[in-house]
Design a protein around this motif. Structure first.
Motif: not given
Length: 338
Positions: A18-35
C-alpha cells in the motif's frame, strides 16, 4: 504457536504494498518496492541486450518493468492476506463441508476476494474475519485502481516522449545538424528550436520528476529514442549559448534548464548503474561544420571557457545516450548516419 504469528509478516506485506502504491502512483518519486523490482529486471535486460548485441531488446523494458511491478504488487498482497487468514485456525470454513480451510483453499479464497469476485465457496464464520474479508476486498479494489493509475500515465508520457524525439529527429539529427537546419530551413531560425519545443520539454520534465522510472523505458527505433535526441538537443543548446555570436534566442535558458532537470532525474534513477560513469565528459564538439556553413562563432577559447561549468550536464547527457546503447557521435555529429 508459529502459525498464530503469521498475521504479523502478512500485515507487513500488505502495508508495504500500500505504501509503495501511494508513493509510486500519487507522490513524487519511486517506491522502494517498485525500485527493488525494477533494478534487477532492468539490469538483466541491459546485460542481455549487450551480450547479444541487440539493442532492440531494450525496447522490451516498458512491458517487462510494468508487468514485473504489477505482478509484485499483486503477489505480495495476495500472500500477505493469505498469511493473515491462515494465522487463525478456523478463520475460514468450507461453505458446504464446514471444515477449516486448508492453506491452498485459503490462498484461493484470498485470490477471489482481492479480485472482488466474491465467489462464496469459502466463508468466514466469525464477525471479525467477515470484516477482514471486506477489508481485503477493499484492498483489492485499491490495488486495481492504483494499477490503472500507474499504467495510464506511463502510456501518455511515452506518447509525448516519442513526439519530442520525432520532432528532434526530423529537425536534425545530431546536435549541429539541429542548429544548421533551424538556421537555414526555418523562417523563425533558431527560435524554432527553442521556443517551439519548450512547452513539450516542460511537460516531460514534470512527468519525469513525478515518475523518474520513466528513464528506464527505451524505444525500438532511432527516430523514437528520447535517450538519443535529448542529449543532441542539450548539446545543440549549449553550442548556441556558448559558441554562436550574437544574441541568444528567447527561451534558450528555460529550454536548457528543462534539459538539465531531465538529466538530473536520469542521474538519480540510474545512479547505481555502471552505465553512469562519474566524470566521463564527452569530447568538446568540433565546430568546423558550423564555420563551413557560414555561422559566426566566438573564439575557441571562449567556447572552452563556457563548457567548463557545464561539464556535469554534458556528462549526464553522455550517460543518457550510453544508457540507450547509443554512441555519443550519433547524438553530437551533424551527419545522420554517423
Amino acid at each position: 504457536m508459529f502459525r498464530t504469528l503469521l498475521w504479523l509478516p502478512g500485515t507487513l506485506l500488505v502495508v508495504a504494498v500500500l505504501l509503495d502504491l501511494i508513493v509510486t502512483c500519487i507522490q513524487t518519486g519511486e517506491g522502494r518496492l517498485s525500485r527493488a523490482v525494477h533494478q534487477p529486471l532492468y539490469t538483466l535486460l541491459r546485460l542481455t541486450a549487450r551480450w547479444t548485441g541487440r539493442r532492440s531488446l531494450l525496447s522490451w523494458s516498458t512491458p517487462v518493468l510494468i508487468t514485473g511491478t504489477l505482478t509484485a504488487w499483486t503477489l505480495l498482497t495476495w500472500v500477505g492476506w493469505t498469511l493473515i487468514f491462515w494465522s487463525q485456525p478456523g478463520a475460514l470454513l468450507g461453505a458446504e463441508s464446514g471444515q477449516p480451510a486448508t492453506l491452498i483453499a485459503t490462498f484461493y479464497f484470498v485470490g477471489y476476494t482481492i479480485s472482488t469476485l466474491g465467489l462464496g465457496e469459502i466463508i468466514a464464520p466469525q464477525p471479525f474475519w467477515r470484516v477482514m474479508t471486506d477489508v481485503a476486498a477493499i484492498n483489492g479494489f485499491f490495488l486495481l485502481t492504483f494499477a490503472i493509475t500507474f499504467v495510464v500515465p506511463v502510456a501518455q508520457v511515452r506518447t509525448e516522449r516519442r513526439e519530442l524525439a520525432l520532432l528532434l529527429h526530423r529537425a536534425g539529427p545530431g546536435a549541429q545538424q539541429l542548429i544548421l537546419n533551424a538556421t537555414h530551413d526555418h523562417d523563425r531560425g533558431l527560435n524554432s528550436l527553442v521556443g517551439d519545443l519548450h512547452p513539450l520539454l516542460n511537460r516531460l520534465d514534470a512527468a519525469h520528476l513525478n515518475s523518474p522510472y520513466l528513464h528506464r523505458f527505451h524505444d525500438h527505433d532511432r527516430q523514437d529514442a528520447l535517450d538519443l535526441h535529448l542529449p543532441a538537443l542539450g548539446e545543440a543548446l549549449m553550442i548556441i549559448q556558448g559558441a554562436l555570436a550574437g544574441d541568444c534566442p528567447r527561451g534558450l535558458g528555460r529550454a536548457l534548464a528543462s534539459v538539465d532537470s531531465l538529466s538530473r532525474t536520469f542521474e538519480r534513477t540510474q545512479a547505481r548503474h555502471p552505465v553512469l560513469r562519474a566524470g566521463e565528459v564527452p569530447p568538446a564538439p568540433d565546430l568546423q561544420p558550423l564555420r563551413d556553413a557560414g555561422l559566426e562563432l566566438r573564439s575557441e577559447e571562449d567556447f572552452q571557457k563556457y563548457l567548463r561549468p557545464h561539464a556535469a550536464l554534458r556528462a549526464r547527457l553522455h550517460a543518457m545516450a550510453r544508457a540507450g546503447e547509443w554512441r555519443w557521435d550519433q547524438a553530437a555529429t551533424p551527419v545522420a548516419d554517423a
